[in-house]
Scaffold this active site. Structure first.
Site, PDB file in Angstrom:
ATOM      1  N   ARG A  36       0.821  -1.220   0.000  1.00  0.00           N
ATOM      2  CA  ARG A  36       0.000   0.000   0.000  1.00  0.00           C
ATOM      3  C   ARG A  36       0.850   1.263   0.000  1.00  0.00           C
ATOM      4  O   ARG A  36       0.433   2.286  -0.562  1.00  0.00           O
ATOM      5  CB  ARG A  36      -0.932   0.003   1.213  1.00  0.00           C
ATOM      6  CG  ARG A  36      -2.054  -0.976   1.019  1.00  0.00           C
ATOM      7  CD  ARG A  36      -2.996  -0.994   2.191  1.00  0.00           C
ATOM      8  NE  ARG A  36      -4.167  -1.793   1.869  1.00  0.00           N
ATOM      9  CZ  ARG A  36      -5.041  -2.207   2.769  1.00  0.00           C
ATOM     10  NH1 ARG A  36      -4.882  -1.894   4.043  1.00  0.00           N
ATOM     11  NH2 ARG A  36      -6.088  -2.911   2.395  1.00  0.00           N
ATOM     12  N   LYS A 198     -21.041 -16.211   1.694  1.00  0.00           N
ATOM     13  CA  LYS A 198     -22.492 -16.047   1.825  1.00  0.00           C
ATOM     14  C   LYS A 198     -23.133 -15.213   0.717  1.00  0.00           C
ATOM     15  O   LYS A 198     -22.583 -14.208   0.290  1.00  0.00           O
ATOM     16  CB  LYS A 198     -22.798 -15.389   3.175  1.00  0.00           C
ATOM     17  CG  LYS A 198     -22.342 -16.256   4.346  1.00  0.00           C
ATOM     18  CD  LYS A 198     -22.955 -15.807   5.640  1.00  0.00           C
ATOM     19  CE  LYS A 198     -22.339 -14.517   6.122  1.00  0.00           C
ATOM     20  NZ  LYS A 198     -22.860 -14.020   7.379  1.00  0.00           N
ATOM     21  N   GLY A 351     -10.990  -8.783  -0.404  1.00  0.00           N
ATOM     22  CA  GLY A 351      -9.760  -9.109   0.317  1.00  0.00           C
ATOM     23  C   GLY A 351      -9.320 -10.547   0.121  1.00  0.00           C
ATOM     24  O   GLY A 351      -8.146 -10.814  -0.157  1.00  0.00           O
ATOM     25  N   GLY A 374     -13.850  -3.461   0.925  1.00  0.00           N
ATOM     26  CA  GLY A 374     -15.204  -2.960   1.146  1.00  0.00           C
ATOM     27  C   GLY A 374     -15.614  -1.932   0.097  1.00  0.00           C
ATOM     28  O   GLY A 374     -16.746  -1.937  -0.386  1.00  0.00           O
TER      29      GLY A 374
END
Ligand code: ADP
Ligand code: MG
Length: 397
Positions: A36, A198, A351, A374
């Site tokens: 990063r 999920k 991720g 996210g």
């Protein structure tokens, strides 16, 4: 009016206040992965080269709104100095207040100042107006290069933009351009691969992508719920009973909209959730009455691989199985290899999916690896990201 970028500003002598994502993994004082930090270098080096003074701000971890040495960005400043050996890199022990202001004033063109962790102040995550104003007072122009936090309306990602001209950094631009173009204007066939644990986590993504893609490949734990919606019994597999009706609705929506939605034709069933569990490949007409599906089977991997290799645009979010256990990683690895071979644009977000691609050594074969888990998920859901909205040109500007 379009969003402004770095090239739209005359930087000479100006102070750039840059929100970066330096939320790097640490062990004690050492940075275990500096991806990063290196990802922010193009923006930082461009600004320095243009004669700007560069103030960098970031969060690190979850210090719960108070100073905590464990989450100090000082080791990141030291590391940044090593990456920029010919530049002066300073560190300010607080991101606002007299010390930060003095350090900002003392900064010269071509120098860098990294501010201490924004989240040492609870006002950051509250998007407190006064705190945003204190941050803004440090610079002349605000740059957001932290796509990973763009789905949060915090002081450093949203509030600060109200007080300064605001532009997107190179990393932010690339995320928005690559993902935006893929969704708005894909070269077809456009294939989306959605997996993970999920369905409920990714309902929004599935709904948003269905009308856009030619083919939707579903794998991972979420495939179980779709198979249950088609009447299959999956023993002890992860099935979201509450989501079966929603899965039925999506299957109907796919039929109506002419999108090919593919589900696994075989699964790897394990006796228990463990890396060394006895396991077998089962076709859908011979599912066992015990055990759990932890990966897509080889026939599914081949079927999905063929669909993927024919595509010219691929968006992938979510692994095909419990890839953390090597025994159940084959489906995910097969998909990663197929995506790596695509002649066209390939985007990996999420991720765990990114981790799987890196684990397979295929990260540099993808067009784009989204840095924000996210944020990329919300982007794929078609949601507006506050950190991106804040970069919209202002009235009268
Ligand atoms: P991403 O981070 O890429 O968005 P998710 O967080 O949605 O992906 O899902 C990743 C998780 O899903 C992994 O931890 C993986 O082990 C789990 N998973 C995948 N397939 C299954 C399965 N069949 N049963 C249980 N868990 C699964
Ligand atoms: Mg995940």
């Amino acid at each position: 009016m379009r969003r402004q970028s770095l090239a739209d500003v005359d930087w000479a002598g100006k102070t750039a206040l840059v929100r970066v994502d330096f939320n790097v993994p640490m062990e004690g004082d050492s940075i275990t992965d500096d991806t990063r930090i290196r990802a922010a270098l193009p923006t930082v080096e461009y600004l320095l080269g243009q004669g700007a003074k560069v103030i960098l701000m970031s969060h690190l971890g979850r210090p719960k709104g108070e100073p905590n040495a464990k989450y100090s960005l000082r080791p990141v400043a030291d590391h940044l100095q090593k990456l920029l050996p010919d530049r002066v890199v300073r560190f300010a022990e607080d991101c606002v207040g007299a010390g930060a202001e003095a350090a900002a004033r003392a900064l010269e063109p071509g120098q860098v100042l990294l501010l201490e962790n924004l989240r040492f102040h609870p006002e950051e995550e509250r998007n407190d107006a006064g705190f945003a104003q204190q941050l803004a007072a440090l610079g002349d122009v605000y740059v957001n290069d932290a796509f990973g936090t763009a789905h949060r309306a915090h002081a450093s990602t949203a509030g600060v933009a109200a007080h300064l001209p605001a532009v997107a950094g190179f990393l932010m631009e690339k995320e928005l351009r690559v993902m935006g173009d893929a969704l708005a204007n894909p070269t077809r066939p456009f294939v989306a691969i959605i997996g993970g644990a999920k369905v409920s986590d990714k309902m929004g993504v599935l709904k948003n992508l269905l009308p856009k893609v030619d083919t939707l490949l579903i794998g991972g734990g979420m495939a179980n719920t779709f198979l249950a919606a088609q009447g299959y019994a999956l023993a002890d597999s992860l099935v979201e009973q509450d989501t079966i009706d929603l899965a039925k609705g999506l299957l109907e929506q796919a039929t109506r909209s002419g999108c090919r939605l593919l589900l696994p034709v075989d699964l790897v069933f394990a006796d228990r959730f463990a890396p060394d569990a006895p396991h077998q490949v089962c076709r859908l007409n011979q599912l066992p009455d015990h055990g759990m599906a932890l990966d897509i089977g080889p026939e599914t991997a081949a079927l999905y691989g063929g669909e993927i290799r024919r595509a010219h645009t691929v968006v992938w979010n979510g692994p095909m199985g419990v890839f953390e256990m090597p025994t159940f990683a084959a489906g995910t690895v097969a998909v990663a290899r197929a995506v790596a071979e695509v002649d066209g644009v390939t985007i990996v977000g999420g991720g765990d999916s990114v981790a799987a691609v890196e684990q397979a050594g295929l990260a540099d074969r993808m067009t784009h690896i989204s840095t924000g888990g996210g944020a990329s998920l919300e982007f794929l859901e078609g949601k507006r990201l506050p950190g991106v909205e804040a970069l919209a040109p202002k009235e009268g500007a």
